[in-house]
Enzyme design. Sequence first.
Site, short mmCIF file in Angstrom:
data_model
loop_
_atom_site.label_atom_id
_atom_site.label_comp_id
_atom_site.label_asym_id
_atom_site.label_seq_id
_atom_site.Cartn_x
_atom_site.Cartn_y
_atom_site.Cartn_z
N GLU A 1 37.62 47.78 29.64
CA GLU A 1 38.15 46.39 29.40
C GLU A 1 37.04 45.22 29.55
O GLU A 1 36.07 45.20 30.34
CB GLU A 1 39.10 45.92 30.44
CG GLU A 1 40.48 46.88 30.49
CD GLU A 1 41.34 46.74 31.77
OE1 GLU A 1 41.33 45.35 32.09
OE2 GLU A 1 42.39 47.24 31.85
N ARG B 1 44.85 50.24 37.68
CA ARG B 1 43.42 49.93 36.90
C ARG B 1 42.77 50.97 36.21
O ARG B 1 43.42 52.23 36.40
CB ARG B 1 42.37 49.80 38.24
CG ARG B 1 42.73 48.68 39.10
CD ARG B 1 42.36 47.21 38.19
NE ARG B 1 42.41 46.08 39.02
CZ ARG B 1 43.38 45.20 39.11
NH1 ARG B 1 44.59 45.65 38.43
NH2 ARG B 1 43.35 44.23 39.81
N HIS C 1 46.08 44.82 29.60
CA HIS C 1 46.27 44.16 30.85
C HIS C 1 47.02 42.70 31.02
O HIS C 1 46.45 42.03 31.60
CB HIS C 1 44.67 44.01 31.30
CG HIS C 1 44.51 44.28 32.95
ND1 HIS C 1 43.63 44.60 33.52
CD2 HIS C 1 45.53 44.04 33.77
CE1 HIS C 1 43.61 44.53 34.94
NE2 HIS C 1 44.82 44.17 35.13
N LEU D 1 52.93 54.46 46.21
CA LEU D 1 54.39 53.93 46.49
C LEU D 1 54.46 52.71 47.46
O LEU D 1 54.43 52.61 48.52
CB LEU D 1 55.46 54.95 47.24
CG LEU D 1 56.92 54.37 47.14
CD1 LEU D 1 57.48 54.41 45.78
CD2 LEU D 1 57.58 55.34 48.05
N GLY D 2 53.36 51.71 46.94
CA GLY D 2 53.15 50.32 47.74
C GLY D 2 54.45 49.55 47.38
O GLY D 2 55.32 50.02 46.63
N ILE E 1 54.64 47.52 44.41
CA ILE E 1 54.78 47.65 43.07
C ILE E 1 55.62 48.94 42.83
O ILE E 1 56.49 49.00 42.17
CB ILE E 1 53.65 47.32 42.27
CG1 ILE E 1 53.05 46.00 42.28
CG2 ILE E 1 53.98 47.88 40.71
CD1 ILE E 1 51.67 45.69 41.60
N ARG F 1 48.92 58.68 50.20
CA ARG F 1 48.13 59.34 51.27
C ARG F 1 49.00 59.94 52.42
O ARG F 1 48.58 60.76 53.00
CB ARG F 1 47.10 58.62 51.76
CG ARG F 1 45.87 58.22 50.58
CD ARG F 1 44.97 57.27 50.96
NE ARG F 1 45.43 55.80 51.09
CZ ARG F 1 44.93 54.81 51.56
NH1 ARG F 1 43.72 54.98 51.88
NH2 ARG F 1 45.61 53.74 51.80
N ASP G 1 48.49 49.61 30.26
CA ASP G 1 48.29 48.37 29.99
C ASP G 1 46.87 48.16 30.86
O ASP G 1 46.49 46.93 30.78
CB ASP G 1 49.16 47.48 31.33
CG ASP G 1 49.15 46.19 31.32
OD1 ASP G 1 48.89 45.50 29.88
OD2 ASP G 1 48.73 45.38 32.38
#
Length: 311
Positions: free
Chosen positions: A260, A231, A278, A151-152, A154, A174, A255
């Site tokens: 990749e 990622r 991506h 929950l940053g 974004i 965390r 995404d």
Amino acid sequence: MPTPTLLVLIPLTSENRALIGAFFGIVDASDSSSRDEAIAAHGENVRAVLTNGTIGISATDIGRLPHLELIGALGAGYENIARDAAKARGIVVVNGAGTNDDCVADHAFALLLAAVRAIPNLDGACRAGRWRDDLPMQPNFSGKRLGVVGLGTIGRKVARRALGFDLEIGYHNRREQPETPYAYFDSLMALAGWADYLVVTTPGGAATHHLIGADVLEALGPRGYLVNVSRGSVVDTAALADALAHGAIAGAGLDVYEGEPAPPALLTGSERVVLTPHVGGRSPEALAASAALFVENATRYFAGQAVLTPV
């Protein structure tokens, strides 16, 4: 003061190249075949590098740039920048934090809606002349439980968008964030067991490698959907392919993925997964904002002022 030389390791739009070129002498090394040649020819003069989290810059290449002072990541990610090597040299590392958050959050919801409502499959069926009576019905999207992994900034934007769909929101971090109104789960397994949808927005890197594995997918369950816009390394591709093949989860939207830019061979044959290459953080607006922030950071740095978004 002479214009600093900037080694650019990523492709730039013409608009962003013009913006950055007004402040730097650009040395282009935006593909791996040109990098060694560019560093050999111009390495002595390079004072700044522009890259991104996926391309990064290695400790070896940092060592070949004796006058390097500043490394910028276009976008929020910086996991493949050799930060220990930079720190040892006193090189400042900055990123584009906040410049593409809305774009990524929008894309996460596009993937989630597309997966739950099977939009790509229905589009293909319609083009092939198949009518709805021949197709399985998809569940409602709204009124379910959304779990956010990380929950940053974004993750918070994803949660805010979820409110418009009457989704109940939980998260795993965390550490608990008491100021948020969402339910906190102190274990990822508990969150996955509670959620109908699991959206991954955690940073990449060694600490989150294969964080989403077979156990988490099993806990998410046969009616659950996974979306990853963080990622590719965060999700165990083999475990996800197995879960999709055997109905351990209902579907996924990715995404980002391991290996990749090559498409994920284990997943491309599955109709249960929606794939995009991506592009979650890519829009003209987001790229322009990130380029402008890099210029602001660089201008501040070379003027002896504090940078805005240090890593």
